[in-house]
Design a protein around this motif. Sequence first.
Motif, mmCIF file in Angstrom:
data_model
loop_
_atom_site.group_PDB
_atom_site.id
_atom_site.type_symbol
_atom_site.label_atom_id
_atom_site.label_comp_id
_atom_site.label_asym_id
_atom_site.label_seq_id
_atom_site.Cartn_x
_atom_site.Cartn_y
_atom_site.Cartn_z
ATOM 1 N N LYS A 13 -6.913 6.438 7.608
ATOM 2 C CA LYS A 13 -7.696 6.277 6.541
ATOM 3 C C LYS A 13 -7.952 6.464 5.630
ATOM 4 C CE LYS A 13 -11.617 6.925 9.427
ATOM 5 N NZ LYS A 13 -12.413 5.579 9.011
ATOM 6 N N TYR A 15 -5.924 3.283 4.364
ATOM 7 C CA TYR A 15 -6.744 1.789 4.439
ATOM 8 C C TYR A 15 -8.581 1.674 4.288
ATOM 9 C CZ TYR A 15 -2.499 1.096 6.766
ATOM 10 O OH TYR A 15 -0.692 1.088 7.330
ATOM 11 N N GLY A 16 -8.781 1.372 3.328
ATOM 12 C CA GLY A 16 -10.327 1.118 2.580
ATOM 13 C C GLY A 16 -10.866 2.206 2.280
ATOM 14 N N ALA A 17 -11.212 2.938 3.298
ATOM 15 C CA ALA A 17 -12.024 4.136 2.987
ATOM 16 C C ALA A 17 -11.972 4.934 1.901
ATOM 17 C CB ALA A 17 -11.455 5.279 4.338
ATOM 18 N N THR A 18 -13.668 5.049 1.456
ATOM 19 C CA THR A 18 -13.819 6.021 -0.101
ATOM 20 C C THR A 18 -13.040 7.175 0.371
ATOM 21 O OG1 THR A 18 -15.367 6.640 -0.002
ATOM 22 C CG2 THR A 18 -15.121 4.768 -0.025
ATOM 23 N N ILE A 49 0.592 -1.691 -0.324
ATOM 24 C CA ILE A 49 -0.203 0.414 -0.076
ATOM 25 C C ILE A 49 0.977 0.947 -0.479
ATOM 26 C CG2 ILE A 49 -1.544 1.378 1.279
ATOM 27 C CD1 ILE A 49 -3.176 -1.308 2.751
#
Length: 264
Positions: A219, A222-225, A154
């Motif tokens: 935030k 790790y996966g938030a729009t 990532i």
Amino acid sequence: MEYSELLVEKVGRVGVLTLNRPPKNSFSKKLLKEMLTVLEEFEKDDDVRTVFLKSTGEHFSRGADADDIKKALAGQVEDIKESFAELGGALVEKIDNYPKSTIVAARGRCIGGSTAVFNAFDIRIVGESFYIKDGDIYYGTVGSWGMSSLRLPIWIGRNRIMDYMFLNEGFTGRQAYELGIASKVVADELVDEVGMHYAQKMSTAAPLAVKHFKECVRKALYGATIEEARVFELDVAEKIMKTEDAKAGLSAVIRGEQAEFQGK
């Protein structure tokens, strides 16, 4: 608390940890537990604003301790029941989610499990002699500390992590900088000095702003729009603007000065 595998001190508002297992500075289970304990203590200490990790000797760390690995493979009963995966993963998780700024300074070899710890820090200063190599797949294993196969893809991207793992050639300090792994490369004899310089600088930032800024970054990563991350950012920014530190900091900027933040 006394520590046998770490040197621990406070320099101003910097909490300093020094790996002290020369010549290899290998990560034993005991060292991992000591680091977790110190980080807990520094987190609760309002006088500590930044955590700085460095090492004694020629090398940062040669990785996980061979004696502990042999005991685990032999199924021997150990004093420390947690596995390397549990302890190493907990340490990486702790550093990644740490509410205060963190910085590491390293020279020489950084091998295996120690690469996960090194990469977890916010800022990473390395010397010209720095050499990082994480060869898990060539050891017959997959990383279990939550870094090379989880966070690093990532952070630095798919192609770079494939280069990092599959080429398995090891990377110098300059190459690590180009990969986005090292923040700065300096002469070996200046590594600790430069690390402390930036640690002290980082310790002057507003504590609440640092904590919430890092939360915003996590935030986003790790996966938030983008929409979710934006809502979170706006909420955080609104809360921080109401703090005494924000008022003091903005007033100081107008005066051309550096504010002394109180963490309020």
